[in-house]
Write a protein that holds these residues in place. Structure first.
Motif, PDB file in Angstrom:
ATOM      1  N   ILE A  88      -5.451 -54.224  11.923  1.00 39.26           N
ATOM      2  CA  ILE A  88      -4.617 -53.329  11.105  1.00 39.26           C
ATOM      3  C   ILE A  88      -4.574 -53.833   9.661  1.00 39.26           C
ATOM      4  O   ILE A  88      -4.731 -53.058   8.720  1.00 39.26           O
ATOM      5  N   ASN A  89      -4.386 -55.151   9.474  1.00 35.29           N
ATOM      6  CA  ASN A  89      -4.384 -55.718   8.122  1.00 35.29           C
ATOM      7  C   ASN A  89      -5.712 -55.471   7.415  1.00 35.29           C
ATOM      8  O   ASN A  89      -5.738 -55.142   6.227  1.00 35.29           O
ATOM      9  N   THR A  90      -6.810 -55.628   8.140  1.00 27.88           N
ATOM     10  CA  THR A  90      -8.131 -55.424   7.546  1.00 27.88           C
ATOM     11  C   THR A  90      -8.340 -53.967   7.159  1.00 27.88           C
ATOM     12  O   THR A  90      -8.902 -53.674   6.096  1.00 27.88           O
ATOM     13  N   VAL A  91      -7.877 -53.038   7.981  1.00 35.10           N
ATOM     14  CA  VAL A  91      -7.999 -51.611   7.665  1.00 35.10           C
ATOM     15  C   VAL A  91      -7.182 -51.276   6.420  1.00 35.10           C
ATOM     16  O   VAL A  91      -7.661 -50.559   5.532  1.00 35.10           O
ATOM     17  N   VAL A  92      -5.972 -51.801   6.322  1.00 35.29           N
ATOM     18  CA  VAL A  92      -5.141 -51.557   5.137  1.00 35.29           C
ATOM     19  C   VAL A  92      -5.815 -52.145   3.900  1.00 35.29           C
ATOM     20  O   VAL A  92      -5.853 -51.512   2.842  1.00 35.29           O
ATOM     21  N   THR A  93      -6.371 -53.352   4.026  1.00 36.35           N
ATOM     22  CA  THR A  93      -7.097 -53.963   2.915  1.00 36.35           C
ATOM     23  C   THR A  93      -8.249 -53.075   2.481  1.00 36.35           C
ATOM     24  O   THR A  93      -8.460 -52.846   1.284  1.00 36.35           O
ATOM     25  N   PHE A  94      -9.004 -52.550   3.442  1.00 40.55           N
ATOM     26  CA  PHE A  94     -10.125 -51.658   3.150  1.00 40.55           C
ATOM     27  C   PHE A  94      -9.652 -50.417   2.404  1.00 40.55           C
ATOM     28  O   PHE A  94     -10.252 -50.011   1.404  1.00 40.55           O
ATOM     29  N   ILE A  95      -8.558 -49.836   2.859  1.00 35.79           N
ATOM     30  CA  ILE A  95      -8.031 -48.626   2.217  1.00 35.79           C
ATOM     31  C   ILE A  95      -7.613 -48.922   0.780  1.00 35.79           C
ATOM     32  O   ILE A  95      -7.881 -48.129  -0.127  1.00 35.79           O
TER      33      ILE A  95
END
Length: 122
Positions: A88-95
């Motif tokens: 989830i943290n990685t997806v938010v970072t990507f966004i």
């Protein structure tokens, strides 16, 4: 062959790509800090104080057996886990990175439309 490599490496696109890679590498820690230190804590607070880095599912307990209070504790015990909080943290970072790149491209396109980059007024 050496000349062909030199011609390839000195093309504008390759140099632009290299510069973009270096800037992107330098930008990554900034985005990680923004996501992990500023964006995710309030979201975690809204969700009952959840720390996303400690959201995981144990597939196989380690020694000693769980329950584990944190991902670090589970990892130290040798448990096999699915770390969906890190995902989830990685997806938010990507966004955040994609949004920042969108804003950058939008600003550059505006300069091109205004003629600022080419020196001409359209």
């Amino acid at each position: 062959m050496l000349q062909e490599f030199k011609d390839f490496a000195m093309r504008g696109n390759v140099l632009d790509l290299a510069i973009g890679l270096v800037i992107g590498s330098a930008f990554t820690p900034i985005v990680d800090t923004l996501v992990n230190g500023i964006i995710m804590p309030p979201i975690g607070l809204l969700l009952g104080g959840a720390d996303f880095t400690d959201l995981f599912m144990v597939l196989q307990a380690g020694d000693p057996a769980g329950p584990y209070a944190s991902l670090i504790e589970a990892t130290e015990a040798g448990a096999v886990t699915i770390n969906y909080g890190l995902f989830i943290n990685t997806v938010v970072t990507f966004i955040v990175v994609v949004f920042a790149m969108f804003l950058l491209v939008k600003a550059i396109n505006r300069f091109y439309k205004e003629g600022s980059v080419s020196g001409k007024k359209n």
